[in-house]
Design a protein around this motif. Structure first.
Motif, short mmCIF file in Angstrom:
data_model
loop_
_atom_site.label_atom_id
_atom_site.label_comp_id
_atom_site.label_asym_id
_atom_site.label_seq_id
_atom_site.Cartn_x
_atom_site.Cartn_y
_atom_site.Cartn_z
N PRO A 1 0.82 -1.22 0.00
CA PRO A 1 0.00 0.00 0.00
C PRO A 1 0.85 1.27 0.00
O PRO A 1 1.97 1.29 0.52
CB PRO A 1 -0.79 -0.12 1.30
CG PRO A 1 0.07 -0.94 2.19
CD PRO A 1 0.81 -1.89 1.29
N ASN A 2 0.31 2.30 -0.60
CA ASN A 2 0.89 3.65 -0.57
C ASN A 2 2.35 3.69 -1.01
O ASN A 2 3.19 4.32 -0.36
CB ASN A 2 0.75 4.26 0.83
CG ASN A 2 -0.69 4.40 1.23
OD1 ASN A 2 -1.51 4.88 0.45
ND2 ASN A 2 -1.02 3.96 2.42
N VAL A 3 2.66 3.05 -2.13
CA VAL A 3 4.01 3.11 -2.69
C VAL A 3 4.16 4.48 -3.36
O VAL A 3 3.41 4.82 -4.26
CB VAL A 3 4.25 1.97 -3.70
CG1 VAL A 3 5.62 2.11 -4.35
CG2 VAL A 3 4.11 0.63 -3.02
N GLN A 4 5.13 5.25 -2.88
CA GLN A 4 5.35 6.60 -3.40
C GLN A 4 6.49 6.57 -4.41
O GLN A 4 7.63 6.28 -4.06
CB GLN A 4 5.67 7.56 -2.27
CG GLN A 4 4.54 7.74 -1.30
CD GLN A 4 4.88 8.70 -0.18
OE1 GLN A 4 5.90 9.37 -0.20
NE2 GLN A 4 4.01 8.78 0.80
N LEU A 5 6.17 6.86 -5.66
CA LEU A 5 7.16 6.88 -6.73
C LEU A 5 7.55 8.33 -6.99
O LEU A 5 6.71 9.16 -7.33
CB LEU A 5 6.59 6.24 -7.99
CG LEU A 5 6.10 4.79 -7.82
CD1 LEU A 5 5.48 4.29 -9.10
CD2 LEU A 5 7.24 3.89 -7.37
N GLN A 6 8.83 8.62 -6.80
CA GLN A 6 9.35 9.97 -6.95
C GLN A 6 9.96 10.16 -8.34
O GLN A 6 10.39 9.19 -8.97
CB GLN A 6 10.42 10.23 -5.87
CG GLN A 6 9.93 10.06 -4.45
CD GLN A 6 8.83 11.04 -4.09
OE1 GLN A 6 8.85 12.21 -4.50
NE2 GLN A 6 7.84 10.58 -3.34
#
Length: 85
Positions: A52-57
């Motif tokens: 959940p909530n994988v943040q791709l920068q």
């Protein structure tokens, strides 16, 4: 004990298909965002591992590893390791 897996956006498209044990896929360029990913046995809609909530920068490379066993009630439960070199 885990069969080949698919990696998909939760309730949506598959990003990588039929990844066997000890194999990798080519990297995929994506737009920066936050999303929920799922690892599923290939061809199944059953979730073996939720991310959940994988943040791709922007301008960042990620490697995601699934580690452990997928059988229920095992001591080495399946989990994700996300590396940013």
């Amino acid at each position: 004990d885990t069969p080949p897996v698919d990696v998909a956006v939760k309730h949506s498209d598959t990003a990588f298909s039929a990844i066997p044990f000890r194999k990798a896929t080519p990297y995929l360029g994506v737009t920066p965002m936050t999303l929920d990913l799922e690892v599923r046995p290939t061809g199944s809609d059953q979730t073996a591992l939720s991310l959940p909530n994988v943040q791709l920068q922007p301008n960042t490379t990620y490697s995601i590893y699934a580690i452990g066993l997928s059988k229920p009630n095992t001591p080495n439960k399946l989990e994700a390791l996300i590396l940013i070199p």
